[in-house]
Scaffold this active site. Structure first.
Site, mmCIF file in Angstrom:
data_model
loop_
_atom_site.group_PDB
_atom_site.id
_atom_site.type_symbol
_atom_site.label_atom_id
_atom_site.label_comp_id
_atom_site.label_asym_id
_atom_site.label_seq_id
_atom_site.Cartn_x
_atom_site.Cartn_y
_atom_site.Cartn_z
ATOM 1 C CD GLU A 1 -3.359 -1.431 0.194
ATOM 2 O OE1 GLU A 1 -3.156 0.084 0.077
ATOM 3 O OE2 GLU A 1 -3.380 -2.103 -0.290
ATOM 4 C CB CYS B 1 -1.886 7.544 1.056
ATOM 5 S SG CYS B 1 -3.099 6.748 1.973
HETATM 6 P P1 NAD Z 1 8.392 4.562 5.590
HETATM 7 O O1 NAD Z 1 8.360 4.289 4.125
HETATM 8 O O2 NAD Z 1 9.247 6.143 6.012
HETATM 9 O O3 NAD Z 1 7.623 3.775 6.418
HETATM 10 C C1 NAD Z 1 6.951 2.723 6.604
HETATM 11 C C2 NAD Z 1 7.466 1.628 7.418
HETATM 12 O O4 NAD Z 1 8.793 1.298 6.728
HETATM 13 C C3 NAD Z 1 7.524 1.729 8.834
HETATM 14 O O5 NAD Z 1 7.294 0.889 9.902
HETATM 15 C C4 NAD Z 1 9.166 2.110 9.136
HETATM 16 O O6 NAD Z 1 9.970 1.684 10.046
HETATM 17 C C5 NAD Z 1 9.659 0.909 7.609
HETATM 18 N N1 NAD Z 1 10.691 1.263 7.066
HETATM 19 C C6 NAD Z 1 11.547 2.136 7.134
HETATM 20 N N2 NAD Z 1 12.524 2.310 6.369
HETATM 21 C C7 NAD Z 1 12.845 1.118 6.367
HETATM 22 C C8 NAD Z 1 13.313 0.327 5.368
HETATM 23 N N3 NAD Z 1 14.755 0.829 4.841
HETATM 24 N N4 NAD Z 1 12.753 -1.207 5.224
HETATM 25 C C9 NAD Z 1 12.530 -1.257 5.978
HETATM 26 N N5 NAD Z 1 11.597 -1.252 6.508
HETATM 27 C C10 NAD Z 1 11.368 0.552 6.597
HETATM 28 O O7 NAD Z 1 6.858 6.029 4.847
HETATM 29 P P2 NAD Z 1 6.698 6.658 6.196
HETATM 30 O O8 NAD Z 1 7.117 7.731 5.840
HETATM 31 O O9 NAD Z 1 5.660 6.011 7.673
HETATM 32 O O10 NAD Z 1 4.802 7.017 5.373
HETATM 33 C C11 NAD Z 1 4.638 7.944 4.554
HETATM 34 C C12 NAD Z 1 3.910 7.038 3.140
HETATM 35 O O11 NAD Z 1 3.633 6.482 3.200
HETATM 36 C C13 NAD Z 1 3.673 8.124 1.896
HETATM 37 O O12 NAD Z 1 4.463 7.915 0.862
HETATM 38 C C14 NAD Z 1 2.356 7.612 1.750
HETATM 39 O O13 NAD Z 1 1.924 8.014 0.866
HETATM 40 C C15 NAD Z 1 2.410 6.238 2.112
HETATM 41 N N6 NAD Z 1 1.373 6.002 2.630
HETATM 42 C C16 NAD Z 1 0.805 5.285 1.974
HETATM 43 C C17 NAD Z 1 -0.817 4.697 2.267
HETATM 44 C C18 NAD Z 1 -1.895 3.612 1.406
HETATM 45 O O14 NAD Z 1 -2.748 3.227 1.708
HETATM 46 N N7 NAD Z 1 -1.536 3.138 0.290
HETATM 47 C C19 NAD Z 1 -1.131 4.827 3.561
HETATM 48 C C20 NAD Z 1 -0.225 5.917 4.417
HETATM 49 C C21 NAD Z 1 0.413 6.671 4.114
#
Ligand code: NAD
Length: 464
Positions: free
Chosen positions: A218, A252
């Site tokens: 997602e 998002c």
């Molecule tokens: P992110 O990718 O930074 O983090 C998401 C998760 O991934 C966190 O739990 C984090 O700890 C983990 N993570 C971060 N880096 C990692 C790595 N190198 N390896 C493994 N895991 C890792 O995202 P965010 O900043 O928390 O969220 C914002 C983004 O999420 C935006 O792009 C938004 O559009 C998207 N989003 C999508 C939806 C949807 O339903 N499609 C909903 C909310 C947010």
């Protein structure tokens, strides 16, 4: 149940979960129902604490927190409780001629031990909504929240620990880049459900591919919002202002940028800016109904967009309070970062267009948006946008609210993700559908067995 204190490593804990899953306890209907009820009670027991923590992390007010977080999850649980029996039942299907008189059915079964990874912007909703589906489908679940909403995470941890054993639902905090590879490289999950940025999504996808672990992604993207010349301007302005600036744009499915028909652009911008002011007041900084940016890193990322294009409304900010005013920008260049990166904040570029083709070219710069919104009173325009752009889901004369209807599958495509969830779609995502054919022994025609020579004509009659 309560979780005993232990110093065993997370990998050992994952193996204990696997053993627990193999006892088949989680597959039972009454068990699943009981766990959903327990989860609901635990969330509601911590309702006040959740309000406080969502405020601490994101300055979300109570009403918004109920609609988009607590109430959202409770509604998902209630839908699960209401439909679980129906979802779990084996489904009879038809059987084709060659296989008669066999009977066929589809048997939903849990996947096993699944990992759910959440982001920070809706920390409760985006971790617990998939959890509801995973429990309903009979799985054991590892929950990995974002490290950037620590207050809410500490309450979620309590909610889980108070009602579930660690063998069943394990809550793992920590830096994603550290703890997630540690788990995924040392334990084979049966599914990974990830919500977050597209960049991290690619890392998760690669790690999962190593062991052919199925994933649901997602992700984010740049969701366009089109305002056609025949749109109801005041309604469009209200619906766009509400969702774009809710949670300070850290959503998002927020409209990322507007494409407004040049015939109505001036009138629309006037209405939009006066609506923003009506909704959030002139003193937004001190308005409790307006969220803050999550942290300095995101704040810094957003500030750079303020220098791209011409600010026609808002633009004020306060670093100490991680505040950025609702801001409308025009004259952005298609080469600027603001038109290539997901904005994920309260900054709204407005681009005017004269023809649908012209607007379509802008959208195609960022393929597969998670959502698309079109404001129009014409069925023809509606059809044009629904059939000419590949996107996850969306709304006609509305923005973002499609996500709140659990009868609709929610998810992206391509760069904005793969897979879907909410309501019965979550149950399906966390289930495997075993296809079974049961064949009686009393009827055993020689037709199916070798030698096959001479049977082509009859095969052609039966199989077509
Ligand atoms: P992110 O990718 O930074 O983090 C998401 C998760 O991934 C966190 O739990 C984090 O700890 C983990 N993570 C971060 N880096 C990692 C790595 N190198 N390896 C493994 N895991 C890792 O995202 P965010 O900043 O928390 O969220 C914002 C983004 O999420 C935006 O792009 C938004 O559009 C998207 N989003 C999508 C939806 C949807 O339903 N499609 C909903 C909310 C947010």
């Amino acid at each position: 149940m309560g979780q005993p204190v232990s110093d065993i490593s997370v990998i050992d804990e994952l193996h204990l979960m696997k053993n627990y899953y193999q006892t088949n306890v989680t597959k039972n209907y009454a068990f699943r129902k009981e766990q959903l009820n327990q989860l609901k009670s635990s969330i509601l027991n911590h309702e006040e604490e959740l309000y406080e923590c969502l405020y601490a992390d994101l300055k979300k007010n109570k009403e918004e927190s109920w609609v988009t977080e607590i109430g959202f999850v409770v509604a998902e649980i209630n839908a699960g409780l209401k439909n679980l029996y129906k979802w779990m039942k084996p489904k009879k299907t038809s059987t084709n001629l060659i296989n008669l008189p066999s009977k066929s059915f589809v048997l939903p079964e849990p996947l096993g031990v699944v990992l759910i990874i959440g982001p920070w912007n809706y920390p409760l909703q985006l971790l617990f909504t998939p959890l509801v589906g995973a429990i309903a489908a009979g799985n054991c679940v590892v929950l990995k929240p974002s490290e950037f909403a620590p207050a809410t995470s500490s309450v979620m941890k309590k909610i889980i620990a108070e009602v579930f054993s660690k063998e069943y639902i394990l809550y793992v905090e920590g830096e994603g880049a550290d703890v997630i590879p540690r788990m995924m490289n040392n334990f084979i999950f049966d599914h990974v459900f990830y919500t977050g940025s597209t960049a991290t999504g690619k890392i998760i996808y690669k790690m999962a591919a190593e062991n052919l672990v199925p994933v649901t992604l997602e992700l984010g993207g740049k969701s366009p919002c089109i305002v056609e010349s025949d749109a109801n301007i005041s309604v469009a302005a209200k619906r766009i202002a509400m969702t774009k600036f809710s949670n300070a744009g850290q959503m998002c499915v927020a409209p990322d940028y507007l494409l407004v028909h040049s015939k109505i652009k001036e009138r629309f911008i006037e209405t939009l800016t006066s609506t923003i002011e009506k909704f959030f007041t002139k003193d937004v900084l001190n308005n409790n109904e307006y969220a803050k940016i999550i942290n300095e890193k995101q704040f810094g990322r957003l500030l750079k967009y303020l220098g791209q294009g011409k600010i026609i409304y808002g633009g004020k900010y306060n670093k100490e309070k991680l505040f950025i005013e609702p801001t409308v920008i025009e004259n952005v260049s298609m080469n600027d970062d603001i038109m290539h990166e997901e904005i994920f904040g309260p900054i709204l570029p407005v681009i005017s267009f004269n023809s649908d083709e012209e607007a379509k070219k802008v959208i195609e710069q960022n393929p597969n948006p998670l959502a698309l919104y079109v404001y129009t009173s014409s069925k023809q325009k509606e059809k044009y946008w629904l059939t000419n752009i590949a996107f996850g889901g969306g709304c006609i004369n509305n923005s973002s609210w499609h996500l709140t209807n659990h009868y609709l599958p929610f998810g992206g495509r391509g760069f904005s993700g793969s897979g879907k969830y909410h309501g019965k779609y979550s149950f399906e995502t966390f289930s495997h559908f075993k296809a079974i054919m049961k064949t009686p022994t009393w009827f055993d025609p020689a037709l199916r067995y070798p030698p096959l020579k001479g049977k082509l004509k009859i095969f052609k009659q039966i199989i077509r």
